[in-house]
Design a protein around this motif. Structure first.
Motif, mmCIF file in Angstrom:
data_model
loop_
_atom_site.group_PDB
_atom_site.id
_atom_site.type_symbol
_atom_site.label_atom_id
_atom_site.label_comp_id
_atom_site.label_asym_id
_atom_site.label_seq_id
_atom_site.Cartn_x
_atom_site.Cartn_y
_atom_site.Cartn_z
ATOM 1 N N THR A 19 31.176 5.524 14.039
ATOM 2 C CA THR A 19 32.302 5.535 14.979
ATOM 3 C C THR A 19 32.108 6.647 16.012
ATOM 4 O O THR A 19 31.399 7.618 15.759
ATOM 5 N N PRO A 20 32.754 6.520 17.179
ATOM 6 C CA PRO A 20 32.552 7.507 18.236
ATOM 7 C C PRO A 20 33.273 8.837 18.009
ATOM 8 O O PRO A 20 32.973 9.819 18.685
ATOM 9 N N ALA A 21 34.204 8.890 17.081
ATOM 10 C CA ALA A 21 34.944 10.132 16.869
ATOM 11 C C ALA A 21 34.960 10.467 15.377
ATOM 12 O O ALA A 21 34.962 9.561 14.549
ATOM 13 N N GLY A 23 33.734 13.277 18.006
ATOM 14 C CA GLY A 23 32.559 13.415 18.852
ATOM 15 C C GLY A 23 32.273 14.864 19.198
ATOM 16 O O GLY A 23 32.819 15.789 18.597
ATOM 17 N N GLU A 74 39.897 14.996 20.188
ATOM 18 C CA GLU A 74 39.563 13.791 19.422
ATOM 19 C C GLU A 74 40.523 12.650 19.771
ATOM 20 O O GLU A 74 40.090 11.518 20.022
ATOM 21 N N TYR A 77 39.898 11.431 23.381
ATOM 22 C CA TYR A 77 38.640 10.680 23.453
ATOM 23 C C TYR A 77 38.856 9.248 22.973
ATOM 24 O O TYR A 77 38.451 8.286 23.638
ATOM 25 N N LEU A 81 38.650 5.860 25.295
ATOM 26 C CA LEU A 81 37.792 4.706 24.985
ATOM 27 C C LEU A 81 38.610 3.422 24.951
ATOM 28 O O LEU A 81 38.187 2.395 25.501
#
Length: 192
Positions: A19-21, A23, A74, A77, A81
């Motif tokens: 997952t992107p976070a 990040g 977080e 972000y 997205l």
């Protein structure tokens, strides 16, 4: 669940996951918070250092501030997205991306500012703290420097569509100044 309400092992797994976070922004904030904690500890152990209590209090205040910034980063972000992915292909998409990137630049910039302040405190503590504490403060300054550099990079990436934005240069100057502070910390620690 909030970033600081999770188990450290779980956070590390999430960082390494698909997952992107969390990040780089949130991780930079966590690193700064840990560095501030090391400085507070070094200062508290240095009972003969007249300014130790003040440095410990400053480090704790910075730690508290950057913890909130890391969590906000977080969340922002993930929101950015979702906003970008959900934006329509017409003009709404460009506006959504612009808004998301604006927010995505402000939080890492604030993290870079805290990182610089922590690196400065680390340099001071490396000079005055007791043996063991001075080395912890030196390490803290180096960690803060790395986090400042990472956060500055995020500011630059998030504002790439805004050439000449002063925040990019400000973040770079903060990272450069954090590097200078970390070098002073290393020199102070090595000379003891």
């Amino acid at each position: 669940m909030a970033l600081y309400d999770r188990n450290l092992r779980d956070v590390l797994e999430e960082i390494a996951g698909p997952t992107p976070a969390p990040g780089a922004g949130a991780v930079s904030g966590v690193v700064v918070a840990m560095a501030a904690g090391l400085i507070a500890s070094a200062a508290r152990r240095s009972t003969d250092w007249e300014d130790g209590k003040g440095v410990a209090a400053q480090a704790q205040a910075l730690r508290s501030r950057v913890e909130r910034l890391a969590e906000a980063n977080e969340e922002a972000y993930l929101d950015a997205l979702a906003l970008i992915e959900g934006a329509r292909e017409d003009g709404g998409r460009d506006a959504a991306i612009g808004k998301a990137l604006e927010t995505a630049a402000e939080l890492p910039l604030a993290i870079a500012e805290c990182a610089f302040d922590v690196a400065l405190l680390g340099a001071e503590a490396a000079e005055h703290a007791v043996r063991g504490g001075a080395e912890d403060a030196c390490a803290a300054a180096a960690l803060a420097e790395a986090a400042a550099r990472a956060a500055a990079g995020l500011v630059a990436v998030n504002l790439i569509s805004r050439p000449g934005d002063e925040r990019v240069e400000h973040a770079r100057r903060l990272a450069d100044a954090a590097t200078d502070a970390a070098r002073r910390a290393v020199a102070a620690s090595a000379s003891r």
